[in-house]
Design a protein around this motif. Sequence first.
Motif, PDB file in Angstrom:
ATOM      1  N   TYR A  40       0.807  -1.221   0.000  1.00  0.00           N
ATOM      2  CA  TYR A  40       0.000   0.000   0.000  1.00  0.00           C
ATOM      3  C   TYR A  40       0.843   1.276   0.000  1.00  0.00           C
ATOM      4  CZ  TYR A  40      -4.372  -2.509   0.671  1.00  0.00           C
ATOM      5  OH  TYR A  40      -5.468  -3.316   0.487  1.00  0.00           O
ATOM      6  N   THR A  41       2.145   1.142  -0.011  1.00  0.00           N
ATOM      7  CA  THR A  41       3.026   2.310  -0.004  1.00  0.00           C
ATOM      8  C   THR A  41       3.269   2.803  -1.429  1.00  0.00           C
ATOM      9  OG1 THR A  41       4.160   1.521   1.986  1.00  0.00           O
ATOM     10  CG2 THR A  41       5.308   3.174   0.648  1.00  0.00           C
ATOM     11  N   PRO A  42       3.123   4.110  -1.694  1.00  0.00           N
ATOM     12  CA  PRO A  42       3.424   4.638  -3.035  1.00  0.00           C
ATOM     13  C   PRO A  42       4.879   4.363  -3.410  1.00  0.00           C
ATOM     14  CG  PRO A  42       2.257   6.273  -1.710  1.00  0.00           C
ATOM     15  CD  PRO A  42       2.630   5.166  -0.787  1.00  0.00           C
ATOM     16  N   HIS A  43       5.105   4.005  -4.657  1.00  0.00           N
ATOM     17  CA  HIS A  43       6.473   3.732  -5.108  1.00  0.00           C
ATOM     18  C   HIS A  43       6.992   4.797  -6.074  1.00  0.00           C
ATOM     19  CE1 HIS A  43       4.066   2.177  -8.416  1.00  0.00           C
ATOM     20  NE2 HIS A  43       5.145   2.128  -9.173  1.00  0.00           N
ATOM     21  N   LEU A  44       6.130   5.767  -6.412  1.00  0.00           N
ATOM     22  CA  LEU A  44       6.531   6.867  -7.285  1.00  0.00           C
ATOM     23  C   LEU A  44       6.244   8.195  -6.597  1.00  0.00           C
ATOM     24  CD1 LEU A  44       5.192   5.662 -10.756  1.00  0.00           C
ATOM     25  CD2 LEU A  44       7.546   5.537  -9.903  1.00  0.00           C
ATOM     26  N   GLN A  79      -3.514   7.375   4.020  1.00  0.00           N
ATOM     27  CA  GLN A  79      -3.480   7.090   2.589  1.00  0.00           C
ATOM     28  C   GLN A  79      -4.866   7.204   1.965  1.00  0.00           C
ATOM     29  OE1 GLN A  79      -2.905   3.057   0.878  1.00  0.00           O
ATOM     30  NE2 GLN A  79      -0.984   3.896   0.102  1.00  0.00           N
ATOM     31  N   PHE A  80      -5.883   6.722   2.665  1.00  0.00           N
ATOM     32  CA  PHE A  80      -7.249   6.795   2.150  1.00  0.00           C
ATOM     33  C   PHE A  80      -7.694   8.245   1.973  1.00  0.00           C
ATOM     34  CE2 PHE A  80     -11.790   7.276   3.122  1.00  0.00           C
ATOM     35  CZ  PHE A  80     -12.342   6.549   2.078  1.00  0.00           C
ATOM     36  N   ILE A  81      -7.405   9.095   2.964  1.00  0.00           N
ATOM     37  CA  ILE A  81      -7.871  10.483   2.913  1.00  0.00           C
ATOM     38  C   ILE A  81      -7.133  11.278   1.842  1.00  0.00           C
ATOM     39  CG2 ILE A  81      -7.980  12.660   4.202  1.00  0.00           C
ATOM     40  CD1 ILE A  81      -8.611  11.043   6.696  1.00  0.00           C
ATOM     41  N   VAL A  82      -5.823  11.100   1.729  1.00  0.00           N
ATOM     42  CA  VAL A  82      -5.074  11.896   0.753  1.00  0.00           C
ATOM     43  C   VAL A  82      -5.372  11.472  -0.680  1.00  0.00           C
ATOM     44  CG1 VAL A  82      -3.213  12.409   2.375  1.00  0.00           C
ATOM     45  CG2 VAL A  82      -3.010  10.427   0.864  1.00  0.00           C
ATOM     46  N   TYR A  96       5.791  10.886  -0.865  1.00  0.00           N
ATOM     47  CA  TYR A  96       7.038  10.802  -0.106  1.00  0.00           C
ATOM     48  C   TYR A  96       6.748  10.574   1.374  1.00  0.00           C
ATOM     49  CZ  TYR A  96      11.581  12.009   1.853  1.00  0.00           C
ATOM     50  OH  TYR A  96      12.767  11.977   2.549  1.00  0.00           O
ATOM     51  N   PHE A  97       5.746  11.284   1.892  1.00  0.00           N
ATOM     52  CA  PHE A  97       5.423  11.146   3.308  1.00  0.00           C
ATOM     53  C   PHE A  97       4.993   9.724   3.644  1.00  0.00           C
ATOM     54  CE2 PHE A  97       2.116  10.953   6.525  1.00  0.00           C
ATOM     55  CZ  PHE A  97       2.799  11.436   7.631  1.00  0.00           C
ATOM     56  N   LEU A  98       4.114   9.141   2.841  1.00  0.00           N
ATOM     57  CA  LEU A  98       3.646   7.788   3.103  1.00  0.00           C
ATOM     58  C   LEU A  98       4.781   6.776   2.989  1.00  0.00           C
ATOM     59  CD1 LEU A  98       0.239   7.971   1.221  1.00  0.00           C
ATOM     60  CD2 LEU A  98       0.535   7.608   3.684  1.00  0.00           C
ATOM     61  N   GLY A 127      -6.840   8.960  16.560  1.00  0.00           N
ATOM     62  CA  GLY A 127      -7.764   9.171  15.445  1.00  0.00           C
ATOM     63  C   GLY A 127      -7.883  10.633  15.064  1.00  0.00           C
ATOM     64  N   LEU A 128      -7.999  11.508  16.074  1.00  0.00           N
ATOM     65  CA  LEU A 128      -8.096  12.945  15.808  1.00  0.00           C
ATOM     66  C   LEU A 128      -6.840  13.456  15.109  1.00  0.00           C
ATOM     67  CD1 LEU A 128      -9.578  15.663  16.172  1.00  0.00           C
ATOM     68  CD2 LEU A 128      -8.440  15.855  18.406  1.00  0.00           C
ATOM     69  N   TYR A 129      -5.683  13.085  15.626  1.00  0.00           N
ATOM     70  CA  TYR A 129      -4.429  13.522  15.019  1.00  0.00           C
ATOM     71  C   TYR A 129      -4.277  12.972  13.601  1.00  0.00           C
ATOM     72  CZ  TYR A 129      -2.160  15.853  18.996  1.00  0.00           C
ATOM     73  OH  TYR A 129      -1.812  16.749  19.976  1.00  0.00           O
ATOM     74  N   THR A 130      -4.696  11.738  13.401  1.00  0.00           N
ATOM     75  CA  THR A 130      -4.585  11.137  12.071  1.00  0.00           C
ATOM     76  C   THR A 130      -5.419  11.902  11.056  1.00  0.00           C
ATOM     77  OG1 THR A 130      -4.183   8.932  12.999  1.00  0.00           O
ATOM     78  CG2 THR A 130      -4.972   9.041  10.730  1.00  0.00           C
ATOM     79  N   ILE A 131      -6.637  12.258  11.427  1.00  0.00           N
ATOM     80  CA  ILE A 131      -7.515  12.994  10.511  1.00  0.00           C
ATOM     81  C   ILE A 131      -6.970  14.391  10.234  1.00  0.00           C
ATOM     82  CG2 ILE A 131      -9.807  14.015  10.271  1.00  0.00           C
ATOM     83  CD1 ILE A 131     -10.888  11.598  11.846  1.00  0.00           C
ATOM     84  N   ILE A 132      -6.540  15.093  11.293  1.00  0.00           N
ATOM     85  CA  ILE A 132      -5.983  16.441  11.100  1.00  0.00           C
ATOM     86  C   ILE A 132      -4.743  16.382  10.229  1.00  0.00           C
ATOM     87  CG2 ILE A 132      -4.889  18.392  12.266  1.00  0.00           C
ATOM     88  CD1 ILE A 132      -6.669  17.845  14.672  1.00  0.00           C
ATOM     89  N   PHE A 133      -3.878  15.415  10.505  1.00  0.00           N
ATOM     90  CA  PHE A 133      -2.641  15.289   9.749  1.00  0.00           C
ATOM     91  C   PHE A 133      -2.936  14.958   8.284  1.00  0.00           C
ATOM     92  CE2 PHE A 133       1.921  13.456  10.080  1.00  0.00           C
ATOM     93  CZ  PHE A 133       2.418  14.668   9.636  1.00  0.00           C
ATOM     94  N   SER A 134      -3.914  14.102   8.058  1.00  0.00           N
ATOM     95  CA  SER A 134      -4.292  13.746   6.688  1.00  0.00           C
ATOM     96  C   SER A 134      -4.759  14.974   5.913  1.00  0.00           C
ATOM     97  CB  SER A 134      -5.398  12.693   6.702  1.00  0.00           C
ATOM     98  OG  SER A 134      -5.011  11.543   7.410  1.00  0.00           O
ATOM     99  N   ILE A 135      -5.563  15.806   6.558  1.00  0.00           N
ATOM    100  CA  ILE A 135      -6.055  17.024   5.913  1.00  0.00           C
ATOM    101  C   ILE A 135      -4.914  17.976   5.593  1.00  0.00           C
ATOM    102  CG2 ILE A 135      -7.501  19.078   6.252  1.00  0.00           C
ATOM    103  CD1 ILE A 135      -9.359  17.304   7.959  1.00  0.00           C
ATOM    104  N   LEU A 136      -3.969  18.105   6.525  1.00  0.00           N
ATOM    105  CA  LEU A 136      -2.820  18.985   6.293  1.00  0.00           C
ATOM    106  C   LEU A 136      -1.982  18.500   5.108  1.00  0.00           C
ATOM    107  CD1 LEU A 136      -1.713  19.577   9.995  1.00  0.00           C
ATOM    108  CD2 LEU A 136      -2.744  21.254   8.471  1.00  0.00           C
ATOM    109  N   ILE A 137      -1.745  17.198   5.039  1.00  0.00           N
ATOM    110  CA  ILE A 137      -0.962  16.651   3.929  1.00  0.00           C
ATOM    111  C   ILE A 137      -1.702  16.831   2.611  1.00  0.00           C
ATOM    112  CG2 ILE A 137       0.046  14.545   2.972  1.00  0.00           C
ATOM    113  CD1 ILE A 137       0.410  13.597   5.877  1.00  0.00           C
TER     114      ILE A 137
END
Length: 423
Positions: free
Chosen positions: A64-68, A113-116, A75-77, A356-366
Motif C-alpha cells: 500500500y506504499t506509493p512507489h513513485l 493514505q485513504f484520505i489523501v 514521499y510522506f507515506l 484518530g483525531l491527530y490522524t484525521i488532522i494530519f491527513s487534511i494537512l498533507i
Amino acid sequence: MSNLKSILHGKLFFILCALIFRGLLDVSYLVFVNPLFSYAGFTIDVTFSAYIFSWFLFLITCIYTPHLFMKVSDYFLCSFSLAILAPLSSLYGLSDLDEFPLLVTFISFLVIQFIVKLKLPFKIKIPVLRGGPLVAKGGALISIFFLIGWYFYSGAWQYFNLDFSKVYEYRELSAKAANIGLLAYFNNWVYQIFSIFVLAWMLHERRFFMFSVFLLIQIFFFGVSGHKSLFFYPILVLSIWFYFRRYHALSIIPIGFCVIVVITLLTYVLFDQIMPASMFIRRVFYVPAYLTYQYFDFFSVNQFVIWSNSILSNFISYPYNESLVVLIGNYEGSGAAANNGYVASGYAHLGLMGVGLYTIIFSILIRLIDVFSSKTMPAWFALAITIVPLRAALISSDLFTTLLTHGLIISLILLYLNRQYSK
C-alpha cells in the motif's frame, strides 16, 4: 539505461528493496542494538508467530506504499512505511512486545493514505494571491537577516560553536540570550522553514553562488543555536533537488536506508566504532519505535493528558509533576526527553480517540500540501519546504507543537503564497 530506469520505477523492485531494508534492520538489531543496548530495553524474545506476523504486516504496508513520487503525500507515506512501520514491526517481531501499538500505527497509515487519495465529488477552487511569491521571498529574506542581526544584538553569537561534541554546552546559554518571548517560535521558523525555503528557491533558479551564501548562513545558525539538525537540512534539500527533479522512483529511499545500515554496521563489526551505528541505526530507527511502545504502555494504565499541557491548559489541570517527554523518559529509564511523533503523543492525550483525531488532522494537512503545490510548483520544491516539520510530526513531536513551534503552518502559508511560482 531505459531498462534500468523502468526497473527502478517498478512496484516490485520497490517492495523488494523495502523488504531487504527490513531484513537488514533485523540483522542490525541482533548484531548491534541488542548486544550493546539491551540494558536500555532492547531485548530479544522471539516467538515464531509474532515474527511471522511482523513480516506479514510489513509486506501489506509495502503493497500500500506509493512507489513513485508525484506529490508530497507520496514521499510522506513512503517515509511513514520505512522510517516508522519497518522498525516498529522489527522491534515487535524480535522482542515479542504488545502488538497493539503496531496495529494502531498501521491503521493510522492506511487512514492517511485513504484520505489523501480520496476523490471528492466536487472541485475546490483556491484563489491565487497576486504577488504571493514576492511576498514569500521578501518575508523569508527579511526574517533571515533579522535573525542574524538579533543574534549579534542579543549576544547569542558569543556561543558560536561548530564542534558537534560541544553543542549541548552552548545550546542552553544561546537559547537564554536569543529565545525571548515570541522569538522562541520565530527563531525556529527562520532556520527550519524560511532558510530552507530560500535554499530551495536558489536551487530552483540555479543560482548556485547565492545558494552557497545562504548555506553559510544556515551553518551560522547551527553554530549559534546548537541544534545539530540544522547542519544537515541543506544536505537534505540538495539531495531532494538533485534526485527528484529528474526521477520519480521512491525506491531510492529504501536503497539509501540499506546503504546507511550496511555501512554503519560494518563500521562497528570491522573497526569496533560504535558511534555511527548508534546514531543511524539505534537512534534514527529503533529509539522512536521503542518510545512508541513505551508511550502506549504507560498511558494504557495511567491518566491521559487531554492537551492539559498545551491548548487546554486553561481548562484542564495537568495530572503529572513532570512534562510529558520527561515523564516518559523517566518511565522507560533513560531520564532523557522522550520526544515522539503524532501517534504516540495522540495516544498520550486521549488514547485511540487522540490518535484518530491527530490522524484525521494530519491527513487534511498533507492533502492541503498536495492541493497547494499541484500544477503550480515542482513537487520537489514543495517537499523541500515541508519535509522538516512533516518529519518532526512523524517521528519527534506532538502534532500541535509541529504546527506552531516547528512551523508547519508557516510552510503551508509559503506554499499558498507560491502557487504562482511555476508561472
